[in-house]
Design an enzyme around this catalytic site. Structure first.
Site, PDB file in Angstrom:
ATOM      1  N   HIS A  23      15.814 116.357 118.706  1.00  0.00           N
ATOM      2  CA  HIS A  23      15.895 115.041 119.382  1.00  0.00           C
ATOM      3  C   HIS A  23      16.844 114.127 118.610  1.00  0.00           C
ATOM      4  O   HIS A  23      16.467 113.561 117.585  1.00  0.00           O
ATOM      5  CB  HIS A  23      14.504 114.403 119.447  1.00  0.00           C
ATOM      6  N   HIS A  25      20.149 111.033 118.994  1.00  0.00           N
ATOM      7  CA  HIS A  25      21.034 110.159 119.766  1.00  0.00           C
ATOM      8  C   HIS A  25      22.347 110.085 118.995  1.00  0.00           C
ATOM      9  O   HIS A  25      22.378 109.552 117.891  1.00  0.00           O
ATOM     10  CB  HIS A  25      20.438 108.750 119.902  1.00  0.00           C
ATOM     11  N   LEU A  26      23.404 110.636 119.583  1.00  0.00           N
ATOM     12  CA  LEU A  26      24.696 110.650 118.883  1.00  0.00           C
ATOM     13  C   LEU A  26      25.619 109.549 119.371  1.00  0.00           C
ATOM     14  O   LEU A  26      26.652 109.302 118.754  1.00  0.00           O
ATOM     15  CB  LEU A  26      25.384 112.009 119.054  1.00  0.00           C
ATOM     16  N   ARG A  27      25.282 108.919 120.519  1.00  0.00           N
ATOM     17  CA  ARG A  27      26.131 107.872 121.097  1.00  0.00           C
ATOM     18  C   ARG A  27      27.506 108.444 121.444  1.00  0.00           C
ATOM     19  O   ARG A  27      27.641 109.626 121.671  1.00  0.00           O
ATOM     20  CB  ARG A  27      26.244 106.654 120.172  1.00  0.00           C
ATOM     21  N   ASN A  51      21.128 109.279 126.976  1.00  0.00           N
ATOM     22  CA  ASN A  51      21.013 107.859 127.369  1.00  0.00           C
ATOM     23  C   ASN A  51      22.222 107.039 126.936  1.00  0.00           C
ATOM     24  O   ASN A  51      22.113 106.048 126.244  1.00  0.00           O
ATOM     25  CB  ASN A  51      19.705 107.237 126.863  1.00  0.00           C
ATOM     26  N   LYS A 109      15.910 115.223 130.533  1.00  0.00           N
ATOM     27  CA  LYS A 109      15.163 114.158 129.867  1.00  0.00           C
ATOM     28  C   LYS A 109      14.626 113.184 130.896  1.00  0.00           C
ATOM     29  O   LYS A 109      15.380 112.660 131.732  1.00  0.00           O
ATOM     30  CB  LYS A 109      16.087 113.424 128.894  1.00  0.00           C
ATOM     31  N   HIS A 146       9.962 110.992 127.557  1.00  0.00           N
ATOM     32  CA  HIS A 146       9.632 109.770 126.815  1.00  0.00           C
ATOM     33  C   HIS A 146       8.336 109.260 127.437  1.00  0.00           C
ATOM     34  O   HIS A 146       8.355 108.687 128.522  1.00  0.00           O
ATOM     35  CB  HIS A 146      10.761 108.736 126.927  1.00  0.00           C
ATOM     36  N   HIS A 184       8.694 112.548 120.424  1.00  0.00           N
ATOM     37  CA  HIS A 184       8.222 111.570 119.435  1.00  0.00           C
ATOM     38  C   HIS A 184       6.779 111.134 119.659  1.00  0.00           C
ATOM     39  O   HIS A 184       6.497 109.973 119.933  1.00  0.00           O
ATOM     40  CB  HIS A 184       9.150 110.353 119.359  1.00  0.00           C
ATOM     41  N   LEU A 229      10.892 102.884 119.638  1.00  0.00           N
ATOM     42  CA  LEU A 229       9.950 103.157 120.718  1.00  0.00           C
ATOM     43  C   LEU A 229       9.758 104.661 120.852  1.00  0.00           C
ATOM     44  O   LEU A 229      10.746 105.388 120.791  1.00  0.00           O
ATOM     45  CB  LEU A 229      10.474 102.574 122.040  1.00  0.00           C
ATOM     46  N   ASP A 257      14.708 111.806 116.360  1.00  0.00           N
ATOM     47  CA  ASP A 257      14.979 110.607 117.169  1.00  0.00           C
ATOM     48  C   ASP A 257      15.906 109.652 116.428  1.00  0.00           C
ATOM     49  O   ASP A 257      15.780 108.427 116.572  1.00  0.00           O
ATOM     50  CB  ASP A 257      13.680 109.905 117.585  1.00  0.00           C
ATOM     51  N   HIS A 261      21.990 101.921 115.838  1.00  0.00           N
ATOM     52  CA  HIS A 261      22.409 100.690 116.511  1.00  0.00           C
ATOM     53  C   HIS A 261      23.129  99.835 115.484  1.00  0.00           C
ATOM     54  O   HIS A 261      22.763  99.843 114.310  1.00  0.00           O
ATOM     55  CB  HIS A 261      21.204  99.883 117.008  1.00  0.00           C
ATOM     56  N   ALA A 273      15.452  98.781 120.008  1.00  0.00           N
ATOM     57  CA  ALA A 273      14.611  99.823 119.395  1.00  0.00           C
ATOM     58  C   ALA A 273      15.470 100.979 118.927  1.00  0.00           C
ATOM     59  O   ALA A 273      16.367 101.419 119.641  1.00  0.00           O
ATOM     60  CB  ALA A 273      13.598 100.316 120.420  1.00  0.00           C
TER      61      ALA A 273
HETATM   62  O1  DOR Z   1      13.574 103.715 119.426  1.00  0.00           O
HETATM   63  C1  DOR Z   1      14.182 104.335 120.291  1.00  0.00           C
HETATM   64  N1  DOR Z   1      15.532 104.318 120.355  1.00  0.00           N
HETATM   65  N2  DOR Z   1      13.496 105.014 121.194  1.00  0.00           N
HETATM   66  C2  DOR Z   1      14.079 105.580 122.238  1.00  0.00           C
HETATM   67  O2  DOR Z   1      13.399 106.158 123.025  1.00  0.00           O
HETATM   68  C3  DOR Z   1      15.541 105.447 122.455  1.00  0.00           C
HETATM   69  C4  DOR Z   1      16.225 105.203 121.213  1.00  0.00           C
HETATM   70  C5  DOR Z   1      17.668 104.726 121.397  1.00  0.00           C
HETATM   71  O3  DOR Z   1      18.381 105.318 122.203  1.00  0.00           O
HETATM   72  O4  DOR Z   1      18.070 103.804 120.696  1.00  0.00           O
HETATM   73 ZN    ZN Z   2      15.042 109.165 121.444  1.00  0.00          ZN
END
Ligand code: DOR
Ligand code: ZN
Length: 357
Positions: A23, A25-27, A51, A109, A146, A184, A229, A257, A261, A273
């Site tokens: 899990h 997030h690479l953006r 996402n 997802k 999620h 998560h 989250l 996860d 940011h 989050a």
């Molecule tokens: O804290 C989180 N950040 N929970 C998520 O489900 C998404 C993630 C994000 O993409 O920043």
């Molecule tokens: Zn996530």
């Protein structure tokens, strides 16, 4: 392979088969280029969350995103992104099957609409997703969830429990062959629900949910960099998650996860989050397993259970972790801003000694 733990004498160390992160997030763009090398240095493969803005929902968009990730990978790193598609109210069963059968993605997802960062295109009526889920069930394609209720009236600390009772339990009954990963997991009760369906349901567990509880978010003041989250829960849940991760059960596996940011987006009147763990993920897991006297179970959690659930080969190569304190960098510059690292500026008791590909 069984993990090797050094004998007493020098510092403790553990060598495990190269792990995967189920899990991440690479953006995209500059952020992707900045954070990817950290995950690639620790993990052989990673499941990439879809996402983005806009979300990646089609075979063409996911294939293009995968190419951008591979283009961002520094020469000499052999990281393999495993892709997912983002489910919306408009997702078509045929497109889902096309992406899975062409190996463009390995899972879908499910974000309930509005549940978290960039989830506003998510699914508003999960029951209406039945044709998609039936197709996934038929082709053996896992659903990654999620699991939080989105009704703003529901107390934020109860959202996972509410989702499990009102959405996941009926969904599992309606789709009895569907493979599901509860992402998560944050509560003792959800861990028990996963155990009760362990032949086809699994859960990922993050480092932060093993290390912090909801009080940590307010320790001495508001801690925006510990906000994610699902939000961390009470101490009893953290302890239950530690038992789940370190207990040797095949239905629990590693998923950080990691969710970078910019600092300005976290330290804001309405901060977003997500916790960035790229440089510290394995060291945190090693610390937790060492504290629980379970280093001999780290390999199953980190390197075996997830691959077996997804029907993938285990990695070759190894990673060695050693109980040697190392100070964590505070943050990474990204453009004009920076990303704060989980545990940044602190000394972690475990460090990575070496990776053999
Ligand atoms: O804290 C989180 N950040 N929970 C998520 O489900 C998404 C993630 C994000 O993409 O920043
Ligand atoms: Zn996530």
């Amino acid at each position: 392979m069984s993990s090797a733990i050094s004998p007493s004498g020098g510092p403790r160390s553990v060598t495990i088969r190269r792990p995967d992160d189920w899990h991440i997030h690479l953006r995209d763009g500059a952020m992707l280029r900045r954070v990817l090398p950290f995950t690639a240095a620790q993990f052989a493969r990673g499941i990439v969350m879809p996402n983005l803005v806009p979300p990646v929902t089609t075979v063409a968009a996911v294939a293009a995103y995968r190419r951008r990730i591979l283009d961002a990978l520094p020469a000499g790193m052999d990281f393999q992104p495993m892709m997912t598609c983002y489910l919306t109210d408009a997702t078509a069963p045929d497109e889902i099957a096309r992406g899975f059968e062409s190996r463009t993605w390995i899972a879908a997802k499910l974000y309930p609409a509005g549940a978290t960062t960039n989830a506003h295109h998510g699914v508003t009526d999960i029951a209406a997703l039945a044709p998609v889920l039936e197709r996934m069930e038929g082709i053996g394609m896992p659903l990654l969830i999620h699991g939080e209720a989105t009704d703003p009236e529901v107390d934020i600390f109860d959202r996972e429990e509410r989702f499990m009772d009102q959405v996941l339990v009926p969904l599992l009954a309606r789709h009895q062959g569907l493979k599901v990963v509860v992402e998560h997991v944050t509560t003792a009760e959800t861990a028990d629900l996963v155990r009760a369906h362990a032949s086809r349901v699994a859960a990922t567990i993050t480092p932060h949910h093993l290390m912090i509880n909801r009080t940590s978010l307010f320790q001495g003041g508001l801690r925006p960099h510990l906000y994610c989250l699902p939000v961390a829960k009470r101490e009893r849940h953290r302890l239950a998650l530690r038992r789940a991760a370190t207990g040797g059960e095949a239905c629990f596996f590693l998923g950080t996860d990691t969710a970078p940011h910019p600092r300005a987006a976290k330290q804001a009147a309405c901060g977003c989050a997500g916790i960035f763990l790229g440089p510290v993920a394995l060291q945190c897991y090693a610390q937790v397993f060492a504290e629980e006297n379970a280093l001999d179970r780290l390999e199953a959690f980190a390197s075996e259970n997830g691959a077996r659930f997804h029907g993938l080969a285990l990695n070759e190569g190894t990673v060695t972790l050693v109980e040697r304190p190392e100070r964590v960098i505070d943050s990474l510059p990204v453009g004009e801003d920076e990303v704060v690292v989980f545990r940044g500026g602190e000394e972690l008791p475990w460090s990575i000694e070496g990776v053999r590909q």
